[in-house]
Design a protein around this motif. Structure first.
Motif, PDB file in Angstrom:
ATOM      1  N   GLN A 392      13.484  -2.365  -1.944  1.00 32.14           N
ATOM      2  CA  GLN A 392      14.225  -3.096  -0.904  1.00 32.14           C
ATOM      3  C   GLN A 392      13.642  -2.829   0.472  1.00 32.14           C
ATOM      4  O   GLN A 392      13.525  -3.752   1.312  1.00 32.14           O
ATOM      5  N   LEU A 395      10.546  -4.843   0.814  1.00 36.02           N
ATOM      6  CA  LEU A 395      10.839  -6.280   1.016  1.00 36.02           C
ATOM      7  C   LEU A 395      11.303  -6.525   2.448  1.00 36.02           C
ATOM      8  O   LEU A 395      10.930  -7.546   3.063  1.00 36.02           O
ATOM      9  N   LYS A 396      12.146  -5.636   2.951  1.00 38.68           N
ATOM     10  CA  LYS A 396      12.590  -5.807   4.335  1.00 38.68           C
ATOM     11  C   LYS A 396      11.415  -5.733   5.288  1.00 38.68           C
ATOM     12  O   LYS A 396      11.304  -6.562   6.230  1.00 38.68           O
ATOM     13  N   ASP A 397      10.545  -4.809   5.051  1.00 39.15           N
ATOM     14  CA  ASP A 397       9.381  -4.700   5.943  1.00 39.15           C
ATOM     15  C   ASP A 397       8.500  -5.943   5.847  1.00 39.15           C
ATOM     16  O   ASP A 397       7.973  -6.451   6.870  1.00 39.15           O
ATOM     17  N   LYS A 398       8.356  -6.419   4.646  1.00 36.09           N
ATOM     18  CA  LYS A 398       7.503  -7.625   4.475  1.00 36.09           C
ATOM     19  C   LYS A 398       8.110  -8.838   5.158  1.00 36.09           C
ATOM     20  O   LYS A 398       7.426  -9.691   5.783  1.00 36.09           O
ATOM     21  N   THR A 399       9.440  -8.995   5.115  1.00 36.83           N
ATOM     22  CA  THR A 399      10.123 -10.129   5.773  1.00 36.83           C
ATOM     23  C   THR A 399       9.952 -10.043   7.274  1.00 36.83           C
ATOM     24  O   THR A 399       9.689 -11.059   7.956  1.00 36.83           O
ATOM     25  N   LEU A 400      10.089  -8.866   7.787  1.00 32.55           N
ATOM     26  CA  LEU A 400       9.922  -8.698   9.230  1.00 32.55           C
ATOM     27  C   LEU A 400       8.496  -9.046   9.648  1.00 32.55           C
ATOM     28  O   LEU A 400       8.274  -9.672  10.692  1.00 32.55           O
ATOM     29  N   ASN A 402       6.475 -11.073   8.198  1.00 36.20           N
ATOM     30  CA  ASN A 402       6.268 -12.523   8.119  1.00 36.20           C
ATOM     31  C   ASN A 402       6.878 -13.221   9.328  1.00 36.20           C
ATOM     32  O   ASN A 402       6.326 -14.187   9.867  1.00 36.20           O
ATOM     33  N   LYS A 403       8.097 -12.737   9.705  1.00 36.51           N
ATOM     34  CA  LYS A 403       8.723 -13.370  10.867  1.00 36.51           C
ATOM     35  C   LYS A 403       7.865 -13.184  12.109  1.00 36.51           C
ATOM     36  O   LYS A 403       7.706 -14.128  12.924  1.00 36.51           O
ATOM     37  N   HIS A 406       4.946 -15.585  12.004  1.00 33.15           N
ATOM     38  CA  HIS A 406       5.307 -16.973  12.297  1.00 33.15           C
ATOM     39  C   HIS A 406       5.589 -17.159  13.764  1.00 33.15           C
ATOM     40  O   HIS A 406       5.205 -18.210  14.352  1.00 33.15           O
TER      41      HIS A 406
END
Length: 417
Positions: A392, A395-400, A402-403, A406
């Protein structure tokens, strides 16, 4: 009597009589008197812490070791008392050397020694008494002592208790009665008539003439014989005179001495006959015993030789047995050690066998395995939870990321336009 006879040698006893056997006892008593004159009880017994000797100490055998020590110590003390320095003997000294030294000192004093020194080794007997008696004389001479005439004490008359009997008269009583009668005559009362002496003379003359006028008549007593006997029996006790015997009278002593001398002589003759017979019997018995001993020794000589050989064989056998018993003892000790080690090994094997057949360790192993499995399961659960948490987080680090990418790319696009 010479000194040799006083010591009571064997030959002198036969020549001097049987009483010479007891001469050592007499000399011992004289020696004890001399020692008392020298005050040996204070100067010797108390200082040496020894008991005073009695009047038969050196005449009779009691304890040879103690008597020899007392003899040498007393002889040394008497020599020192006589002005001749002499070392006090000790218990560990050589007895032969001590005796030789004492005899040398006695010879120097001028007294003859006609017996071997071995006679003094027992510490008692006539020869020891002779030596001590001579040394005591020398000690008395050195202190200036001299014998004086004996002074006999005055003996007092013992008042004998004589039972007074009215029927007996003593000489003193007779004298007293006569004196009283005489005094009574002298002290007569004046009232009594005085005898007329002239009249008494005339009366006696008339009586004589009357008796002389009848010479042919026979005088006859008119008293009864029974009455006369009774009167004699009544008066007889009063006529007895008791004379006291004086014990100091030398005639009585002399008579007693003669009586005792006769009695001793009679007893001596009778005893001598019996003693001679006894001596002959003892001599014959001793001769028989000696001959029997010689016969027995001659007959048993070969048996004695055999007995000695058997004793030698027995000694050798005992020595072999001792050596063999020593080897057996050593082997017994080794066997005991080996047996002890074997017991220890058996005990260890029993402990191991009992532990192998016991199921308790297997149960413990199973319980430990179950506990390990349970712990592994818990650890797996924990590991899965940790992996989930890590996933988890990733995944949180990866989402950040990506944001951010972008957002960055959008900004760049606007600038370009």
């Amino acid at each position: 009597m010479s000194e040799d006879k006083r010591r009571g040698g064997g030959d002198e006893v036969e020549d001097g009589g049987p009483g010479l056997i007891y001469m050592p006892f007499v000399i011992m008593e004289e020696l004890l008197d001399k020692l008392r004159l020298l005050e040996y009880e204070k100067e010797f017994s108390k200082k040496m812490n020894l008991k005073p000797v009695n009047r038969h100490y050196f005449a009779i055998q009691t304890n040879p070791g103690e008597q020899f020590y007392m003899f040498t110590s007393l002889a040394a003390w008497l020599l020192n008392k006589a002005g001749r320095p002499f070392d006090q003997p000790q218990e560990y000294d050589d007895p032969n050397a001590t005796i030789s030294s004492i005899l040398d000192e006695v010879r120097k004093c001028g007294h003859p020694i006609d017996f071997p020194p071995s006679k003094l080794k027992p510490g008692w007997g006539e020869h020891c008494i002779y030596i001590l008696d001579r040394l005591a004389d020398e000690a008395l001479k050195s202190i200036g002592f001299s014998w004086k005439r004996p002074q006999y004490p005055e003996e007092e008359m013992d008042e004998e208790n004589i039972v007074e009997d009215d029927s007996e008269l003593t000489l003193n009583e007779i004298e007293k009665s006569m004196a009283l009668a005489h005094s009574d005559v002298e002290e007569a009362d004046d009232d009594e008539p005085i005898l007329d002496l002239e009249g008494m003379k005339r009366l006696n003359q008339n009586k004589q003439t009357f008796e002389s006028s009848k010479p042919e008549e026979i005088l006859e007593s008119t008293t009864d014989a029974a009455d006369w006997k009774l009167e004699v029996e009544r008066v007889m006790p009063q006529l007895r005179v008791t004379i006291r015997t004086d014990n100091k009278d030398w005639r009585v002593h002399l008579e007693q001495m003669h009586q005792h001398h006769d009695g001793i002589k009679t007893s001596l003759n009778e005893s001598k006959v019996h003693l001679d017979k006894l001596q002959d019997e003892i001599s014959r018995t001793l001769e028989k015993i000696a001959s029997r001993e010689k016969y027995i020794n001659s007959q048993l000589e070969h048996l004695l030789v055999t007995f000695r050989q058997a004793q030698d064989v027995l000694a050798e056998t005992k020595e072999k047995y001792r050596q063999a018993s020593g080897g057996v003892t050593e082997r017994s000790r080794l066997l005991a050690e080996i047996t002890e080690e074997l017991e220890k090994i058996k005990q260890e094997m029993d402990e191991r066998g009992s532990s192998m057949t016991d199921g308790a360790p297997l149960v413990k192993i199973k319980q430990a395995i179950q506990a390990l499995k349970k712990e592994n399961t818990q650890m797996d659960i924990r590991v899965g939870v940790v992996e989930h948490i890590l996933l988890q987080a990733k995944l949180k680090d990866k989402t950040l990321v990506n944001k951010q990418v972008h957002s960055t790319s959008a900004g760049n696009d606007g600038f370009i336009i």
